[in-house]
Design a protein around this motif. Structure first.
Motif, PDB file in Angstrom:
ATOM      1  N   ILE A 176       0.764  -1.314  -0.010  1.00  0.00           N
ATOM      2  CA  ILE A 176      -0.070   0.088  -0.040  1.00  0.00           C
ATOM      3  C   ILE A 176       0.616   1.147  -0.128  1.00  0.00           C
ATOM      4  O   ILE A 176       0.666   2.254  -0.766  1.00  0.00           O
ATOM      5  CB  ILE A 176      -0.850   0.109   1.103  1.00  0.00           C
ATOM      6  N   ALA A 179       2.518   1.832  -3.224  1.00  0.00           N
ATOM      7  CA  ALA A 179       1.286   1.947  -4.286  1.00  0.00           C
ATOM      8  C   ALA A 179       1.188   3.690  -4.271  1.00  0.00           C
ATOM      9  O   ALA A 179       0.867   4.267  -5.169  1.00  0.00           O
ATOM     10  CB  ALA A 179       0.068   1.236  -4.248  1.00  0.00           C
ATOM     11  N   LYS A 180       1.387   4.029  -2.972  1.00  0.00           N
ATOM     12  CA  LYS A 180       0.840   5.498  -2.524  1.00  0.00           C
ATOM     13  C   LYS A 180       1.775   6.204  -3.024  1.00  0.00           C
ATOM     14  O   LYS A 180       1.611   7.435  -3.553  1.00  0.00           O
ATOM     15  CB  LYS A 180       0.236   5.487  -1.209  1.00  0.00           C
ATOM     16  N   LEU A 197      -5.910   7.990   4.712  1.00  0.00           N
ATOM     17  CA  LEU A 197      -6.446   6.657   5.162  1.00  0.00           C
ATOM     18  C   LEU A 197      -5.548   5.467   4.862  1.00  0.00           C
ATOM     19  O   LEU A 197      -5.250   4.613   5.505  1.00  0.00           O
ATOM     20  CB  LEU A 197      -7.822   6.593   4.573  1.00  0.00           C
ATOM     21  N   PRO A 198      -5.149   5.453   3.406  1.00  0.00           N
ATOM     22  CA  PRO A 198      -4.465   4.264   3.138  1.00  0.00           C
ATOM     23  C   PRO A 198      -3.019   4.273   3.708  1.00  0.00           C
ATOM     24  O   PRO A 198      -2.881   2.990   4.074  1.00  0.00           O
ATOM     25  CB  PRO A 198      -4.150   4.404   1.429  1.00  0.00           C
TER      26      PRO A 198
ATOM     27  N   PHE B  23     -11.559  -1.167  -1.358  1.00  0.00           N
ATOM     28  CA  PHE B  23     -11.777   0.254  -1.232  1.00  0.00           C
ATOM     29  C   PHE B  23     -10.658   1.126  -1.467  1.00  0.00           C
ATOM     30  O   PHE B  23     -10.407   1.991  -2.168  1.00  0.00           O
ATOM     31  CB  PHE B  23     -12.685   0.616  -0.188  1.00  0.00           C
ATOM     32  N   ILE B  24      -9.600   0.810  -0.295  1.00  0.00           N
ATOM     33  CA  ILE B  24      -8.583   1.633  -0.356  1.00  0.00           C
ATOM     34  C   ILE B  24      -7.481   1.601  -1.529  1.00  0.00           C
ATOM     35  O   ILE B  24      -7.322   2.494  -2.040  1.00  0.00           O
ATOM     36  CB  ILE B  24      -7.688   1.081   0.853  1.00  0.00           C
ATOM     37  N   LEU B  25      -7.251   0.336  -1.966  1.00  0.00           N
ATOM     38  CA  LEU B  25      -6.731   0.237  -3.364  1.00  0.00           C
ATOM     39  C   LEU B  25      -7.057   0.956  -4.553  1.00  0.00           C
ATOM     40  O   LEU B  25      -6.357   1.406  -5.398  1.00  0.00           O
ATOM     41  CB  LEU B  25      -6.152  -1.352  -3.372  1.00  0.00           C
ATOM     42  N   ILE B  28      -6.498   4.563  -4.352  1.00  0.00           N
ATOM     43  CA  ILE B  28      -5.075   5.095  -4.221  1.00  0.00           C
ATOM     44  C   ILE B  28      -4.579   6.086  -5.452  1.00  0.00           C
ATOM     45  O   ILE B  28      -4.797   5.397  -6.404  1.00  0.00           O
ATOM     46  CB  ILE B  28      -3.916   4.117  -3.966  1.00  0.00           C
TER      47      ILE B  28
END
Lengths: 473, 220, 495, 82
Positions: A176, A179-180, A197-198, B23-25, B28
């Motif tokens: 994550i 990816a971010k 959030l992520p 939801f998160i992925l 992003i």
């Protein structure tokens, strides 16, 4: 010169693990040789860290965001140094305590463990850290299965699943974050990371992974059986080195990357308090010597987590840091010494049942003395590393007026005194039968003294606390 | 009863984990692609044209080295689990499978080499090749257990460790010219191909050993 | 030689023998005894050297940073000399006694090793230069004495050890918390006469009172103050030399000594008085004195009786501290030494009675004066000293305490002193009556053949008795405990 | 294309569910092998051909064979429930 130390720290374990695996008859020789070299390298690294300004090593010559960078930090390198020392003594111990078939696997596996530790303590790259965690986890599982009893196999299977789940969680977190932010390097991430959030979810995954791997109280179900049923040197390595690696990561991430909500860090500290009491009570109740030590580990892990109660207090954070660091060093040395000494006792007695161990102080005085010294450090009686830790924790708790934690620390101290002195009193009583003296073997002397060295250092090093604190800055 | 509760709990957790994660992925938005630009800048020096191979064996070769270590380690860990019993392994031996495998195995091996070589310009490389190779060996073992040739233990061990050993050696050689695992431009492609070849053989041996060791247990 | 080296040598002279003794197998009796005695004599030599130096205004201090926030300080002043001399001389007596007492028993190297470490702890306590160092040696004392109490390995010994540990470990935690809080307020400060808290901190009185109560609990546990005295009678399960040392110097005196340090050199006597701490202390001391004496009256076992007598006698020291004024202080410090000498004599005798004639109960004492006259004589002198009959040492300290009470116009304290002396007489005099005036019963004399052992069991007791007489007779000389105490008090009340 | 992707996704989820909750171990293993194949297809859809190959060989092939071997062994020593 110090620059090439980091690749050397990677090459040495890899090569010696290969050698130990290839020539399994001589595994002990390669293992102990590795222990010596590794320890001297880590000393050099400590010297380099102390004298040079902070530096980073770029593997393959590729700069950080693209390539992998290692940077020795003071705290991480000192844990690595202590771990290398514990490893060396455990290797010497294992030479005399394990059977040959076990030795052939013990040395390559634990040499790989050293590789994993190097990666975790020095790497700046969160993905490389994942690989390091995998190495450590696999080694630990393999090692804990060395005692081929059904109990040990079952425990190591539970351990395998727990560690795999934890690795998966950590990897999810890494994914994550990548990816971010498109970055993997910690120091590159620090300036760009934001409270979103992520990111928070990624941190959540990572924290759960660390909690599981460090065996923090509600997630500590796997630890006791895995540690208690492994061969002695393995138990020492597992409880002294393996769980520390993930705790170090948790601390490092909390101190650099994580943007913790105050409540979350408080929550971690409460988990620590739970661990202190749960582990202590279970240890007091257990009738198996090695199980007692394993539960004591769960309890001691709680002390490490207490730092999160003071991490963003208004008071001087260096005090809580000192407390945590000393708790870590104290536990690493004292617990490995404890396990090794207990191993001698168990080996002579041929049983782990505590009630059968009455009067062993007159049969193997040196190991009982080692256990006593470990107990001093674990309870936190002066002058020991554990005492310094407790002192700083109490001081932080007082200065930040967190009375709950103050009482938790005191209560934990009483609890650990209760179960450790119970054991010591038992050892000092009349022996059940005198015939035990016959079972002593010549090799026991070496075993006893290696254990004693570790326990003794956990007390004696306290006299150098000032220099240790000065070194860690 | 407890098992059932546990299962439903697991299901519940997994479901919400899945929902939350997806939801998160999906939400992003990558902030910074500096790593990608750096990657494309560095590609000409990597010695290969495919990005994945370049990352795995040049830019982040250390990760790969450690992963090779992990695979070797898992083999040692399997040794540690070695149970003390003996039984006859599975086999599917008959004329049809025999003939089929006699044709199939060379094809699989050839395909593995192709995958290995093509890794430098398209998807592929040592890991996939070794997996294929191992698959081939396992099929061979299943079908022709009698004619299956097992070398001496020490030789096998040399084979297992050769990948990691060669990788570390390359690293040590590169230390003389720069940092650990530093190879660029003209020499890089040679190193990468050689590492990949050794890796394919040794990883193939290890992966097939997972299976063969497990079924060919002899009481020690 | 550097002055700081002497301090280290002072500590090493009992630590090194301990290590050697631990490593010598139990059967090498001669090696062990020689090591032990040479350690003792070198310690006494260093103590004399320190005396000499102090007389010539030398300064002995050694400071070493333990952590950035607290340091280990060793420092010699007259008060420390008082305690150090007491411990090293009584160590000599006890060791000679113990060698005879433990002849041909098991685990002797363990005993003598921990015994020497125990002395290291008490001497360390005496030269500790700040509260932090004091705490370290205080806990070290707990650890070393725990193995000694367990030494006989009987069921009672185990019970006693557990009770002892429960008291001292929890007490130690109280001490630790108080110490941490104090250091957070005042920083790392050495002991100084007149105290430092009044000058350094502007903390509220309530806060300082609370800390004092914590310290009183933490240190008072070892001094066996009233509700925390429980461990002391049960620790009687330990062999006689251990109880002798425990009662005379090691543990209870460590507690009393610690309270002296806290009142005079941490808080300072003026601050203590203005905060009302002395009143707390006075109350505790009075209750403990009367309680101990009354409990002693009810005992049938000699060692139990002596134990409750200790509970009561140690609180005389606290009483002396609590009486604001130089005379009370002198009484306290003198009693610290005098009570030690007398009590150790009593225990030596009790141990000899038990070892040679298997006498453990009071009613077995009948006619002992005819069987072992020297032992009975020593016992009698020490017992009379305890009651406070002149010219024994006990008289001197009680006299000064009474003067102190009179000086403060606390007449009820005088009453308490009188009452407690009466109680002392009530439980000691029947013993003496039995010993000298009753016809002997049949005795279970055990070891007729061990004449040499008899001598070494009785000799320390006789010397102790002699000493308790001499301390009383020559109390007014310059280097008697009284003289030293006067010097200390001069410093404390000079301002 | 979206249809295929959705289908793959649903299939994977369903297979995962089946593997976890099937009582019969042999059945579960077969499902696991199928799961490996479908996952390989998913990798192909994501453009990671090397991963797809490795998944087929390792996930479905070797692991499946190991699992099958284990279950045969367990049946042989009479512990089918294990």
């Amino acid at each position: 010169m110090f620059n090439n130390l980091i690749p050397a720290l990677i090459i040495t374990p890899a090569l010696f693990a290969i050698l130990g695996f290839l020539f399994s008859k001589r595994a002990a020789f390669f293992g102990i040789a590795f222990g010596l070299i590794f320890f001297s390298e880590s000393l050099l690294l400590l010297y380099g860290v102390a004298t040079k300004s902070p530096w980073a090593y770029h593997f393959g010559g590729w700069q950080a965001p693209l390539g992998i960078a290692f940077a020795p930090l003071r705290f991480g390198s000192s844990i690595l140094g202590v771990s290398a020392f514990v490893m060396l003594l455990t290797f010497i111990y294992a030479r005399f305590s394990l059977q040959e078939s076990q030795r052939a696997l013990f040395y390559p596996l634990s040499t790989f463990l050293a590789l994993g530790l190097v990666v975790v303590y020095l790497s700046q790259d969160i993905f490389t850290i994942y690989v390091g965690l995998e190495i450590i986890g696999l080694c630990a599982v393999g090692l804990s299965a060395l005692q081929k009893s059904p109990k040990a196999l079952h425990a190591s299977l539970v351990y395998l699943f727990s560690t795999l789940v934890a690795s998966g969680f950590y990897l999810l977190g890494v994914v994550i974050i990548y990816a971010k932010y498109g970055l993997l390097n910690i120091s590159a991430l620090i300036p760009v990371i934001q409270e979103e959030l992520p990111t928070l979810v990624a941190f959540g995954f990572m924290v759960v992974a660390f909690l599981l791997k460090t065996a923090v109280f509600p997630l500590s179900f796997w630890l006791a059986n895995a540690h208690a049923n492994a061969p002695t040197p393995v138990s020492a390595l597992l409880s002294a080195l393996v769980i520390k690696a993930t705790f170090y990561l948790m601390y490092l991430f909390a101190a650099t990357l994580f943007i913790f909500e105050y409540e979350l860090s408080y929550f971690l500290a409460f988990l620590g308090v739970g661990a202190i009491f749960y582990g202590g009570i279970k240890a007091y109740l257990s009738s198996d010597l090695k199980l007692l030590i394993a539960y004591s580990t769960i309890s001691q892990v709680g002390y490490l987590l207490l730092i999160f109660a003071f991490i963003d207090e208004h008071t001087d954070p260096s005090m809580a840091f000192n407390a945590m660091a000393f708790a870590l060093f104290s536990h690493t040395l004292a617990k490995s010494g404890f396990f090794l000494a207990a191993g001698v006792v168990v080996h002579i007695a041929q049983t782990k049942e505590i009630s059968a161990l009455q009067g062993y102080a007159s049969i193997t005085p040196v190991s009982v003395f080692a256990i006593a010294l470990s107990a001093v450090s674990l309870i936190g009686l002066p002058p020991s590393l554990g005492f310094v830790s407790k002192w700083y924790y109490l001081q932080s708790a007082y200065l930040s007026e967190s009375w709950f934690f103050l009482f938790a620390i005191i209560g934990g101290g009483i609890l650990s005194a209760a179960y450790l002195f119970k054991l010591l009193i038992l050892f000092l009583e009349h022996p059940l039968e005198e015939g035990h003296l016959l079972r002593r073997e010549k090799s026991h002397t070496t075993l006893e003294w290696t254990a004693f060295t570790l326990s003794f250092l956990s007390v004696f090093l306290a006299f150098f606390s000032n220099s240790i604190i000065a070194f860690m800055g | 009863m407890r098992n059932k509760t546990f299962h439903s709990l697991l299901y519940f957790l997994a479901f919400w984990l899945f929902v939350g994660l997806s939801f998160i992925l999906t939400n992003i938005n990558t902030l910074d692609s500096s790593m990608h630009t750096k990657l494309f800048e560095a590609m000409p020096h990597s010695g290969v044209t495919h990005e994945v191979t370049a990352v795995l064996l040049n830019f982040r070769a250390l990760d790969t080295l450690l992963e090779v270590g992990v695979i070797l380690l898992s083999l040692i860990a399997i040794h540690a689990l070695e149970p003390n019993f003996r039984y006859t392994p599975l086999s599917f031996e008959n004329t049809i499978t025999n003939t089929f495998v006699a044709i199939l195995f060379p094809l699989i091996a050839l395909y593995a080499f192709y995958i290995l070589y093509s890794g430098s310009y398209q998807s592929g490389g040592a890991f996939s090749a070794s997996a294929l190779l191992a698959g081939g060996i396992i099929i061979l073992r299943l079908v022709k257990p009698r004619s299956f040739f097992v070398p001496k233990e020490l030789i096998l061990r040399f084979l297992y460790v050769s990948g990691l050993f060669y990788f570390v050696c390359v690293g040590m050689i590169s230390l003389f010219f720069g940092s650990f695992l530093e190879y660029r431009d003209y020499i890089a492609s040679f190193y990468i191909i050689s590492i990949e070849s050794v890796l394919m053989l040794s990883l193939g041996a290890i992966l097939s050993a997972y299976f063969i060791n497990a079924v060919q247990r002899v009481k020690p | 030689m550097q002055n700081s080296t002497i301090l280290l040598l002072l500590l090493a002279s009992s630590t090194l023998p301990a290590l050697i003794i631990f490593l010598t197998p139990s059967r090498y009796v001669l090696t062990r005894n020689i090591t032990n005695l040479s350690g003792i004599f070198s310690k006494i030599f260093f103590v004399l050297l320190l005396f000499h130096g102090l007389a010539h205004d030398e300064v002995y201090s050694l400071s070493f940073a333990f952590t950035p926030h607290s340091s280990i300080v060793l420092k010699v002043d007259t008060l420390s000399m008082l305690f150090a001399t007491l411990s090293s001389i009584l160590w000599l007596f006890t060791t000679i006694y113990a060698i005879a007492y433990f002849k041909d028993t098991k685990n002797q190297n363990r005993f003598f090793g921990f015994f020497s470490l125990c002395v290291t702890a008490t001497v360390g306590l005496s030269v500790a230069g700040n509260l932090f160092t004091f705490f370290i040696f205080y806990e070290f004392l707990t650890l070393t004495t725990f193995a000694l109490i367990l030494h006989t390995q009987t069921v009672e010994a185990k019970k006693a050890t557990i009770i002892y540990l429960a008291h001292t470990i929890i007490g130690g935690l109280f001490f630790l918390v108080a110490l941490v809080v104090l250091q957070s307020v005042s920083g790392d400060v050495e002991f100084q006469s007149g105290g430092y808290l009044g000058v350094l901190s502007d903390a509220s009185p309530l806060f300082l009172q609370a800390i004092f109560v914590l310290l009183l609990i933490g240190i008072g546990v070892k001094a066996a103050i009233f509700p925390l005295h429980h461990w002391l009678p049960s620790a009687m399960a330990a062999p006689a030399p251990v109880s002798a040392l425990l009662h005379a110097v090691a543990v209870v005196k460590a507690g009393a000594f610690g309270l002296i340090r806290v009142v005079y050199e941490v808080y300072g006597v003026e601050l203590s008085r203005s905060l009302g701490l002395l009143d707390i202390l006075l109350g505790v001391a009075v209750v403990t004195i009367l309680f101990g004496s009354i409990m002693a009256l009810r005992q049938l076992d000699i060692k139990k009786l002596l134990a409750y007598s200790t509970v009561s006698q140690v609180s005389y020291i606290l009483l002396g501290i609590a009486l604001f004024g130089p005379l009370g202080t002198i009484g306290a410090m003198v009693h610290l030494v005098h009570q030690g000498v007398m009590k150790i004599t009593l225990f030596f005798c009790a141990g000899a009675f038990a070892k040679l004639h298997n006498i453990k109960k009071i009613d077995q004492l009948d006619g002992l004066g005819k069987v072992m006259p020297f032992g009975a004589l020593a016992f009698s002198i020490a017992a009379l000293g305890m009651i406070g009959i002149p010219p024994t040492a006990g008289f001197i300290s009680k006299y000064y305490l009474a003067l102190g009470a009179y000086e403060n116009e606390l007449l009820w304290v005088l009453g308490v002193l009188a009452l407690s002396s009466l109680l002392n007489a009530m439980y000691f005099l029947p013993l003496l009556y039995r010993i000298w005036f009753l016809a002997p019963k049949e005795l279970h004399t055990q070891q007729q053949e061990k004449k040499g052992a008899n001598l070494f069991l009785l000799l320390p007791a006789l010397v102790g008795a002699l000493l308790s007489l001499l301390l009383g007779v020559f109390a007014l000389s310059d280097w008697s405990p009284l003289g030293l105490a006067e010097k200390i008090v001069e410093l404390e009340y000079r301002r | 294309m979206l249809l295929i992707d959705t289908l793959l996704l649903v299939l994977l989820l369903w297979l995962g569910f089946k593997i976890t909750f099937t009582k019969d171990h042999f059945n579960a293993i077969i499902h696991f092998i199928v799961f490996g194949m479908i996952l390989a297809l998913a990798w192909v859809r994501l453009g990671a051909f090397d991963l797809a190959l490795a998944e087929i060989a390792l996930g479905a092939g070797i692991t499946g064979a190991l699992l099958l071997d284990t279950i045969t062994f367990l049946k042989k020593i009479g512990r089918e429930d294990a």
